[in-house]
Design a protein around this motif. Structure first.
Motif: not given
Length: 656
Positions: A3-7, A85-87, A99-101, A271-276
């Motif tokens: 996972y890449k986590f942005f600021i 903002d993460e991938d 991309r989960n933004y 929907l997948t972005s809202l799941n763990e």
């Protein structure tokens, strides 16, 4: 998985005073604006998209058995904003990299009297939608709750056109015919399934559904006092109580997918972005693919070579077919309405002495699994949920010992909190035994294939099995799927019927059922629908040597990228999906013949060899007829696709 986590940008604001009760949140691209306002009656919100108001003041209220309603006489605490903002990567899905933004606000609400309960409203604004949920943190005077109603409202503006599935009650397999009507024409207090699609006169699209349904009741929509309001499935045996929980707890996300381009809703990963993320550390055993399902065709076997039944030879016939054609799984079901396991129920229903750990006397599951393994084919089984759940740990241990790789779990037909928890327990324990799951007679997906990638697909839709006993499914029914049920995720549809006839020749056949749409329409459905376990439902001799079967052999079931070049709700759709460097593009229409232009500008630079399957000129009279041609194409090309009534087109593009 990495996972890449942005600021993160986190801002804290002082508590509100009575003169400052409005909070605004916008999506990262500023196209969606959410406004929250606390009134004396209840919290309310509005939603605006590109300056167009979609939802006016929409009340939010919760009703509890202990302590009464939560909504009146509230104060707001310190709200928190952040931008994320993460991938992330999906193991099974319509896109590999996502991309989960989003922008988020947490709004603390607290009662000024009574139990002084505190509940957080969490709102996330994506570029393609909004989501909110209620969070119940641990607190001194409130440790458990019984929810009698969640009244989350959606006060729609401008009388949009609705495409939805109505239900008479909460006991449902979610299989029915969709209705399309103005919102003003919807009858009050009639359950509407989700996702439901709303098309506004301004040509903005809104779909309402839910994400991360865990330890909670499934949600429906009803029209009440002129606006949409949520309704929850009651716990079994009564009608008042919907959810029982211990704090801390949280509701599923209430999701509004929004765009002025219909294809953006189909492409969305909200929907997948809202799941763990999944907690599985070893996912090497998760292998999506295609499977036989001979129940659909009526358990067809050769006429004279062996006695059909629940035996090795019948299953060997289909295993050999899989081995010849690269089909990953064979499903052991039973034969002639009798299950493969000991069962004293009527037909495939369960009885008091059903036992999924014990095959009937005529069948050796170990022999079948060993033979399939020698042929490079894996075995999966069909089971009724109740006898499976009665012996869940023992059954899964036995399945793993046999080297069964997965199962269809059938006849669930509920989405109350108890059933929601049962399904999650099945997924959790199945993963421990390296088993995949396919749910039938089940509620919609809610993006949990991110958390449980061993869930390969779900039914929850009226599909081609209906051709075995009643009115055949038409292209007018199929075309609703991409704009409603598919928005929620994987959609199992009993694909692969290879006997298309005109409507005048259609008749009910339980064995060798007939199809109403063209063969090219059927091939395209393997691309149109998202399902990580594509069914190949017909019998071997119906496929082998038949035009188009080579496409079924080749088409993947999971994807690296999904794009929608063309879509008109209820009329036609084109979906392009990439696997590696290859693209698969499917187009279907309703019962109207048409010609549509498809731009290939979604392709990367370079030239592609395209295998194109199109409806033949006589497809109206002979819908099994198709034409296959080879072309060299690039992203600069625009194809003029001619579709027969109930027709389709599908192509595979391979980089030169």
């Amino acid at each position: 998985m990495t996972y890449k986590f942005f600021i993160f940008f986190i801002f804290f604001f002082a508590a509100f005073h009575s003169r400052s009760q409005t909070i605004r949140l916008t999506s990262p691209d500023k196209s969606i604006e959410y406004t929250f306002r606390l009134t004396e009656r209840s919290p309310e919100y509005t939603v605006v998209y590109k300056g167009i108001k979609l939802l006016n003041d929409s009340p939010l209220r919760l009703e509890f058995k202990e302590g009464g309603n939560f909504g009146r006489n509230l104060s707001l605490g310190k709200r928190t904003f952040r931008v994320v903002d993460e991938d992330y990567e999906l193991i099974v899905g319509k896109n590999q990299k996502v991309r989960n933004y989003y922008s988020e606000v947490i709004i603390p609400m607290k009662e000024n009297a009574g139990m002084f309960r505190a509940i957080n409203l969490v709102v996330r604004a994506f570029n393609d939608g909004l989501a909110f949920r209620y969070e119940f943190s641990e607190q001194k005077n409130w440790t458990t709750y019984t929810l009698t109603n969640e009244l989350s409202s959606f006060n729609l503006e401008n009388d949009p056109t609705v495409t939805t599935l109505f239900h008479p009650n909460y006991t449902t397999s979610h299989e029915g015919k969709y209705s399309k009507l103005l919102f003003s024409e919807v009858k009050a207090d009639t359950l509407m399934d989700m996702p439901s699609l709303f098309e506004f006169p301004s040509k903005v699209y809104l779909a309402i559904t839910e994400a991360a349904l865990r330890n909670y009741a499934g949600m429906y929509l009803v029209k009440e006092n002129g606006m949409l309001t949520s309704r929850l499935s009651p716990l079994p045996g009564q009608t008042e109580n919907k959810v029982k929980a211990i704090l801390p707890h949280q509701t599923p996300w209430r999701v509004m997918m929004i765009s002025d381009r219909m294809g953006a809703l189909i492409e969305s990963n909200i929907l997948t972005s809202l799941n763990e993320p999944t907690k599985l550390t070893d996912v090497s055993w998760i292998k999506p693919g295609k499977t036989t399902f001979h129940w659909f065709n009526g358990d067809v076997v050769p006429d004279t070579s062996f006695m059909p039944g629940i035996n090795f030879q019948t299953n060997k016939y289909y295993i050999d077919f899989c081995a010849r054609n690269g089909i990953e799984y064979h499903s052991v079901i039973g034969y002639g309405g009798t299950a493969w396991y000991v069962n004293d129920g009527v037909s495939y229903q369960y009885g008091p002495h059903s036992d999924v750990t014990k095959p009937v006397a005529s069948l050796s599951m170990q022999q079948i699994c060993d033979y399939a393994k020698s042929k490079g084919v894996d075995i999966r089984v069909w089971v009724h949920w109740k006898p499976l759940y009665d012996k869940l740990d023992e059954a899964f241990a036995q399945f793993e010992k046999w080297e069964v790789k997965g199962m269809m779990v059938d006849f669930l037909d509920r989405d109350d909190q108890e059933m929601v928890n049962i399904q999650e327990e099945i997924l959790q324990k199945a993963a421990k035994h390296k088993l995949h799951v396919q749910f039938h007679g089940a509620y919609k997906p809610t993006g949990m294939n991110r958390t449980y990638p061993n869930e390969f697909t779900r039914e929850g839709t009226r599909n081609y099995e209906n051709n075995k006993w009643g009115e055949g499914l038409s292209a007018d029914h199929d075309i609703n799927m991409p704009f409603t049920r598919l928005l929620a995720g994987a959609t199992d549809y009993h694909l692969g019927g290879f006997r298309a006839v005109s409507s005048s020749e259609y008749k009910v056949q339980y064995t060798r059922p007939l199809m109403l749409s063209t063969r090219c329409h059927m091939l395209a459905m393997y691309v149109i629908l998202e399902s990580y376990l594509g069914m190949v439902c017909d019998y071997p001799s119906a496929y082998e040597g038949q035009p188009g079967f080579e496409f079924i052999r080749e088409v993947p079931t999971v994807w690296d990228e999904t794009r929608v070049p063309a879509a008109a709700a209820g009329e036609y759709v084109t979906i392009a999906r990439r696997k590696g460097a290859d693209w698969y593009v499917g187009t279907i229409t309703n019962s109207t013949a048409r010609s549509i232009a498809i731009s290939l500008n979604f392709l990367p630079e370079g030239r592609y060899i395209a295998e194109i399957y199109s409806d033949a000129a006589d497809a109206t009279q002979n819908p099994d007829h198709l034409i296959k041609r080879i072309e060299s194409l690039s992203r600069a090309d625009v194809l003029q696709v001619k579709l027969a009534a109930g027709g389709g087109q599908v192509m595979k593009l391979v980089r030169q």
